[in-house]
Design an enzyme around this catalytic site. Structure first.
Site, PDB file in Angstrom:
ATOM      1  N   ARG A  48      40.571  42.582  52.064  1.00  0.00           N
ATOM      2  CA  ARG A  48      39.757  43.732  51.970  1.00  0.00           C
ATOM      3  C   ARG A  48      40.344  45.088  51.773  1.00  0.00           C
ATOM      4  O   ARG A  48      40.176  46.030  51.068  1.00  0.00           O
ATOM      5  CB  ARG A  48      38.771  43.915  53.297  1.00  0.00           C
ATOM      6  CG  ARG A  48      38.047  45.089  53.409  1.00  0.00           C
ATOM      7  CD  ARG A  48      36.645  45.173  54.489  1.00  0.00           C
ATOM      8  NE  ARG A  48      37.040  44.415  55.646  1.00  0.00           N
ATOM      9  CZ  ARG A  48      37.990  44.742  56.393  1.00  0.00           C
ATOM     10  NH1 ARG A  48      38.587  45.931  56.654  1.00  0.00           N
ATOM     11  NH2 ARG A  48      37.963  44.117  57.585  1.00  0.00           N
ATOM     12  N   TYR A 105      20.308  58.132  36.806  1.00  0.00           N
ATOM     13  CA  TYR A 105      19.967  56.711  37.347  1.00  0.00           C
ATOM     14  C   TYR A 105      19.147  56.584  38.320  1.00  0.00           C
ATOM     15  O   TYR A 105      19.398  57.150  39.146  1.00  0.00           O
ATOM     16  CB  TYR A 105      21.479  56.078  37.444  1.00  0.00           C
ATOM     17  CG  TYR A 105      21.395  54.594  37.881  1.00  0.00           C
ATOM     18  CD1 TYR A 105      21.028  53.862  36.822  1.00  0.00           C
ATOM     19  CD2 TYR A 105      21.363  54.152  39.118  1.00  0.00           C
ATOM     20  CE1 TYR A 105      20.854  52.420  37.294  1.00  0.00           C
ATOM     21  CE2 TYR A 105      21.448  52.735  39.555  1.00  0.00           C
ATOM     22  CZ  TYR A 105      21.075  51.945  38.475  1.00  0.00           C
ATOM     23  OH  TYR A 105      20.720  50.702  38.719  1.00  0.00           O
ATOM     24  N   ASP A 177      29.442  60.865  36.974  1.00  0.00           N
ATOM     25  CA  ASP A 177      29.022  59.439  36.717  1.00  0.00           C
ATOM     26  C   ASP A 177      29.402  59.306  35.462  1.00  0.00           C
ATOM     27  O   ASP A 177      28.587  59.793  34.326  1.00  0.00           O
ATOM     28  CB  ASP A 177      27.470  59.092  37.239  1.00  0.00           C
ATOM     29  CG  ASP A 177      27.262  57.777  36.896  1.00  0.00           C
ATOM     30  OD1 ASP A 177      27.727  57.113  35.948  1.00  0.00           O
ATOM     31  OD2 ASP A 177      26.293  57.327  37.665  1.00  0.00           O
ATOM     32  N   LYS A 202      28.619  48.117  33.426  1.00  0.00           N
ATOM     33  CA  LYS A 202      28.051  48.365  32.134  1.00  0.00           C
ATOM     34  C   LYS A 202      29.174  48.202  30.908  1.00  0.00           C
ATOM     35  O   LYS A 202      29.532  47.312  30.679  1.00  0.00           O
ATOM     36  CB  LYS A 202      27.444  49.900  32.182  1.00  0.00           C
ATOM     37  CG  LYS A 202      26.375  49.984  33.456  1.00  0.00           C
ATOM     38  CD  LYS A 202      25.139  49.236  33.217  1.00  0.00           C
ATOM     39  CE  LYS A 202      24.521  49.228  34.568  1.00  0.00           C
ATOM     40  NZ  LYS A 202      24.285  50.471  35.278  1.00  0.00           N
TER      41      LYS A 202
END
Ligand SMILES: *Cc1c(COP(=O)(O)O)cnc(C)c1O
Length: 382
Positions: A48, A105, A177, A202
């Protein structure tokens, strides 16, 4: 400094020191042997907190978004929204205010409306194209301006350098973004933005086979705070997902060139078609923000939206009549996708300031043969 495509293929990806493997191995591991208590090998302790495959992706992301910024830091997450949530939790505290786009979005809007707002973060929406509205939305409590450019699904363009100035003069940070453009077409940190957010699902991944997210920042201290939260909140990208995104990134430049070319041909078809109303594409000379797009982007991307003159039912029919364009959500993969934002990706913002026209169709133009894509669309448009 090396060019973009060289960095995409080599940054963070030296041949593996153990074997010389030219691609970073998938370190599918949770914990690492220590040489005596606290004797960590290269800082690795628990996956992690750190994993070599994720480190390679993070270094590559920083090299792509922030070339020449020595203090830049990339961070990879389990999804774009996990990256966004980490920004919110790191930079904001209850009582703070954010300016967000009125064309964003849907999941980003939902995160601010349904998750951040109950936690005490207020927001005001403003159009990314309207600098006066953004400046007017700022309050003494505004800590972030959050934008997308190009926006989803209406392909509006915000002037990153101008909005960065508005943010900084009000004591706020600018988050961009950059999912729609990718770092190949646009590098917001070099234009004054403070944090870049990606859904690597994407264009960066590019093959519709992975969900992931990333942040890149230029400032070392902010990078340290975000990295702290990445570990403390734990929404990290796993090793295999990191590897898939890295593999996608190697061809980002060639894919984006092809996405741009195919999209331009499709825009030309749509512009001349009798069934089609307004076409939204920042590469069009008639696009209201075309000059800004030209100034800050290397190309105009693979996303195209258009309105259908005969209304919503006709738009829905077109979405179900294509055969190469697959009816589906998401975007940025090698395969072409078609969707109806009002009923699909943007259904959750219906009735909000982000509601989209019901006759709108959105295309994610892939990298298939342009002629096949044109024939498929012509058949569906009738
Ligand atoms: C998909 C998307 C997101 C969310 O990313 P996930 O990887 O689905 O969590 C955020 N912003 C934009 C512009 C997107 O297209």
């Amino acid at each position: 400094m090396d060019g973009f495509n060289t960095r995409a293929i080599h940054a963070g990806q030296e041949p593996d020191p153990l074997t010389g493997a030219v691609v970073p191995p998938i370190y599918q591991v949770s914990t690492y042997a220590q040489d005596g208590v606290g004797g960590l090998r290269n800082g690795y302790e628990y996956s992690r907190s750190g994993n070599p495959t994720r480190t390679a992706l993070q270094e590559c992301m920083a090299a792509l978004e922030a070339p020449g910024i020595d203090t830049a830091r990339g961070l990879a997450f389990a999804s774009g929204l996990a990256a966004e949530d980490t920004v919110i939790r790191t930079v904001l505290k209850p009582g703070d205010h954010v300016v967000i786009p009125n064309d964003a979005y849907g999941g980003t809007y939902r995160l601010f409306k349904k998750v951040a707002e109950p936690w005490g973060i207020n927001h005001t929406t403003a159009a990314v194209t309207d600098l006066d509205a953004i400046a007017a939305a700022m309050t003494p409590k505004t800590k972030l301006i959050w934008i997308e450019t190009p926006t989803n699904p209406l392909l509006n363009i915000g002037d990153i350098a101008a909005i960065a100035e508005i943010a900084h003069s009000g004591g706020a940070l600018l988050v961009v973004d950059n999912t729609f453009a990718s770092p190949y077409l646009q590098q917001p940190l070099l234009l004054g933005a403070d944090i870049v957010v990606h859904s690597t699902t994407k264009y960066l991944g590019g093959h519709s086979d992975v969900v992931g997210g990333a942040l890149v920042v230029g400032d070392a201290e902010l990078g340290e705070q975000l990295a702290y939260h990445q570990n403390a909140m734990g929404a990290i990208a796993g090793p295999f997902d990191s590897w898939l995104v890295m593999r996608g990134i190697k061809t980002l430049g060639v894919r984006m060139d092809r996405h741009n070319d195919n999209a331009e041909k499709i825009v030309e078809l749509l512009e001349g078609h009798a069934s089609v109303g307004q076409v939204f594409y920042p590469g069009l000379a008639s696009h209201p923000n075309h000059e800004v797009a030209k100034k800050q982007m290397r190309g105009f991307g693979g996303m195209v939206s258009f309105r259908v003159k005969a209304g919503e039912q006709a738009a829905l029919d077109i979405c179900s009549k294509t055969s190469i364009f697959t009816l589906g959500e998401s975007l940025g993969g090698v395969e072409s996708l078609i969707e109806h934002p009002g009923r699909m990706t943007h259904a959750s913002v219906s009735g909000s300031p982000l509601e989209v026209p019901s006759d709108l169709v959105r295309l994610s133009v892939g990298i298939e043969e342009a002629d096949d894509l044109l024939a498929d669309l012509e058949k569906a448009l009738g």
